[in-house]
Design a protein around this motif. Structure first.
Motif, PDB file in Angstrom:
ATOM      1  N   PHE A 147      50.152 -42.269 -56.556  1.00 47.81           N
ATOM      2  CA  PHE A 147      50.114 -43.622 -57.117  1.00 47.81           C
ATOM      3  C   PHE A 147      51.504 -44.241 -57.126  1.00 47.81           C
ATOM      4  CE2 PHE A 147      50.847 -46.296 -60.873  1.00 47.81           C
ATOM      5  CZ  PHE A 147      50.055 -47.385 -60.512  1.00 47.81           C
ATOM      6  N   GLY A 178      50.448 -46.222 -54.216  1.00 45.54           N
ATOM      7  CA  GLY A 178      49.852 -47.258 -55.050  1.00 45.54           C
ATOM      8  C   GLY A 178      50.834 -48.364 -55.401  1.00 45.54           C
ATOM      9  N   ILE A 231      43.870 -49.740 -55.083  1.00 46.91           N
ATOM     10  CA  ILE A 231      45.030 -49.606 -55.966  1.00 46.91           C
ATOM     11  C   ILE A 231      44.575 -49.415 -57.403  1.00 46.91           C
ATOM     12  CG2 ILE A 231      47.071 -50.777 -56.857  1.00 46.91           C
ATOM     13  CD1 ILE A 231      47.281 -52.191 -54.149  1.00 46.91           C
ATOM     14  N   MET A 283      43.351 -45.932 -57.736  1.00 43.59           N
ATOM     15  CA  MET A 283      44.473 -44.996 -57.800  1.00 43.59           C
ATOM     16  C   MET A 283      45.147 -45.063 -59.168  1.00 43.59           C
ATOM     17  SD  MET A 283      46.196 -45.565 -54.034  1.00 43.59           S
ATOM     18  CE  MET A 283      47.555 -44.465 -54.367  1.00 43.59           C
TER      19      MET A 283
END
Length: 645
Positions: free
Chosen positions: A169, A173, A343, A346
């Protein structure tokens, strides 16, 4: 919906943590602010440069080829007065100027993309390293009670899966979030500055994509929870099977275990495929929505250019170059919106992982060390148990009212049937747990009032469950005494009757012992473990079935060395082979967590109690044992079996 709600072994720890992502950035992000800033700024610069070619292409069509407008006035958002001084006056000059901007945008974009990736990767990797080492450090300092309730695979999941999920992430991300945010905002600004009416057409799918993405997240999260639960079960099964591979082979259980692995792997397959099936349906649907936006933009814009005026309710004019820019940017605009769903996914998974990590870090240990606690100072080695009671479960004591004194240099043996509490008594001496009632003192110092490190440094422990680390024989003997010389290591091995078999190994002391010492026999592992304790040269020695895995002849040799080792230090010994402890200064007999007899070997034999009966069992005098003893033994065994179940 929270990403993890089912079968999470760390649910209790997770619930204690507020704002785990904020805490992640506060505690770990601040130390890497420079990399974060580089990643953000480079993301912005790279995306802006990526958008220049389609903008310049549209300008070139309208200002250079069609000559419908001024080249300097065609840049969106930027005032003409800022651009005009740099724009050549001729068409050829403007053409080369446009080519130069495109070349610079590609070269600069490549440089900023590299810088962006460096910033985010460095940011993520530094945090991943720091949080993994901190989590492990905290984990190994938790008390044994915590580990009794968790499987190794579950603990590994925190250190591996959860920490790696945070890294993904923080790198992918966060990188994608800023990259896509810049793209969406910049493209929307460009389109609106060119033609707000056509921009509304291009932006028409945005609310639909946002709603569709939100519904997808609600549907997919429970499926991801099922995947995590099933993969945890699968990992635990594989770990148990690999750890017990010798038992599997000796009982011809390969087919049985293959079937069990097939079952749990099938559960993981079903859960994972369910999530995959949902995901692979989501993205084609998004493409349809994106295609609707592109098609409407092409239809309306195309008619606008062909007719020279806006079709239907649309007014004003649309230049050919602007239309081309619209088409190129619309393709880049709609699809990033769909990626925001990934996103968000995540982020939620990283949030659940950070909650588990910080929940583990905040796990309160049952053992507390007083601030500024002094170090344990052993002068005589006198050990006192004063009305000690303890239970792993607060509602049930394992041992009760245990009291005895051991003078410095004496040996005390603990004897009793299985489950009597012998090992528990000695674990309290090592302060693996704290007493619930009473106190344990060494030379008058309460163990709870001195530092743990000083206590465990001066107490040597040889367990019946011998554990060797992957590495060489030398490294395992020196474990805990890391600065020991080779001569000291060899001397300890000789004292433990291990030197001879070690020198016969392929590489001697440098021989790799394998995972958990699998390349050595049980007796060899036990002797290496004893050598480790001898090398430590502790003031107090604890032998918990130290010769349980050796043959009679080897036991005799080890016992001779142990007699020399224990001659001048306080020693505690547990042994089911009573012959090994008959010369102890004191023998404490436990039954049901209570002391039922206490004395020397001769005294206890003369009393004719539990110790005498246990001695009779090992002497082969079973026929002479009273029925009451046999009935009590049967009841005790039934209780042990019930507790195992």
């Amino acid at each position: 919906m929270p990403p993890d709600t089912d079968d999470d072994p760390f649910e209790v720890q997770k619930e204690r943590v507020d704002n785990p992502m904020r805490r992640l950035f506060d505690e770990y992000g601040r130390e890497n602010t420079a990399q974060f800033v580089v990643g953000v700024l480079a993301s912005v610069a790279a995306r802006i440069l990526d958008l220049l070619p389609p903008v310049v292409l549209g300008l070139a069509i309208d200002a250079i080829i069609r000559q419908d407008k001024s080249f300097a006035a065609g840049f969106p958002v930027i005032p003409e007065a800022w651009v005009a001084p740099f724009v050549p006056g001729t068409r050829v000059g403007q053409f080369y100027f446009a080519v130069g901007i495109i070349v610079v945008s590609f070269l600069g974009g490549a440089a900023f993309h590299w810088l962006r990736n460096w910033g985010w990767n460095s940011f993520a990797q530094h945090i991943q390293h720091a949080i993994r080492t901190d989590t492990y450090d905290q984990m190994q300092r938790l008390n044994m009670e915590f580990f009794a309730d968790k499987q190794t695979g579950e603990m590994m999941s925190i250190l591996s899966n959860d920490v790696n999920r945070l890294e993904r992430f923080l790198n992918d991300g966060m990188n994608s979030f800023f990259r896509l945010s810049v793209m969406v905002v910049a493209i929307a600004a460009i389109l609106l500055s060119y033609n707000w009416q056509l921009a509304l057409v291009a932006l028409f799918p945005v609310p639909l994509i946002s709603l569709f993405t939100w519904k997808f997240i609600q549907i997919i999260q429970p499926k991801y929870a099922d995947v995590r639960s099933s993969v945890g079960t699968l990992n635990s099964r594989l770990e148990n099977n690999l750890g017990g591979i010798q038992v599997i082979k000796t009982f011809n259980a390969e087919n049985h275990e293959s079937d069990r692995v097939d079952d749990v792997s099938g559960d993981y397959f079903d859960a994972n495929w369910d999530a995959i099936d949902t995901r692979i349906k989501f993205f084609p649907a998004l493409r349809i929505l994106a295609g609707i936006g592109f098609t409407l933009t092409f239809l309306v814009g195309g008619l606008w250019v062909i007719q020279g005026e806006g079709p239907g309710p649309f007014t004003g004019t649309l230049a050919v170059g602007e239309f081309v820019t619209f088409i190129l940017l619309t393709q880049q605009f709609v699809w990033p919106l769909a990626q925001f769903g990934q996103i968000i996914n995540m982020y939620q998974r990283a949030r659940a992982s950070s909650a588990r990590i910080f929940g583990l870090m905040d796990e309160p240990g049952r053992l507390e060390e007083q601030p500024n606690a002094p170090e344990l100072d052993i002068t005589e080695g006198r050990v006192e148990y004063d009305d000690v009671s303890f239970g792993y479960d607060k509602n049930e004591n394992i041992i009760e009212d245990i009291s005895f004194d051991v003078a410095g240099g004496e040996t005390l043996a603990l004897v009793g049937p299985t489950g009597a509490g012998k090992s528990t008594v000695l674990k309290l001496l090592m302060r693996m747990y704290d007493t619930d009632e009473g106190a344990i003192r060494i030379d008058g110092q309460d163990l709870r009032e001195v530092t743990l490190r000083s206590l465990r440094r001066q107490v040597g422990y040889v367990s019946q469950e011998t554990f060797l680390f992957y590495g060489t024989v030398k490294e395992n003997i020196a474990y805990g005494t890391f600065d020991a010389s080779d001569d000291d290591i060899v001397a300890a091995a000789k004292a433990a009757e291990a030197h001879e078999f070690i020198t016969n190994l392929p590489d001697g002391y440098d021989t790799k012992v394998g995972e958990r010492g699998v390349k050595l026999s049980g007796g060899q592992r036990q002797r290496v473990s004893i050598a480790r304790a001898i090398l430590k040269d502790p003031e107090i020695l604890v032998l918990d079935e130290a010769t349980s895995d050796v043959d009679t002849e080897t036991e005799m040799l080890i016992q001779r060395s142990l007699d020399e080792l224990t001659a001048d230090r306080t020693t505690f010994a547990i042994a089911h082979r009573l012959s090994t402890i008959k010369d102890a200064d004191q023998i404490v007999v436990l039954e049901g967590g209570h002391i039922v007899e206490h004395g020397t070997h001769d005294d206890l034999l003369g009393d004719g109690g539990l110790y005498a009966h246990l001695w009779g069992v090992q002497a082969g005098e079973i026929d002479q044992l009273p029925d009451e003893f046999i009935e009590r033994a049967a009841r005790r065994q039934a209780e042990v079996d019930a507790s195992d179940d």
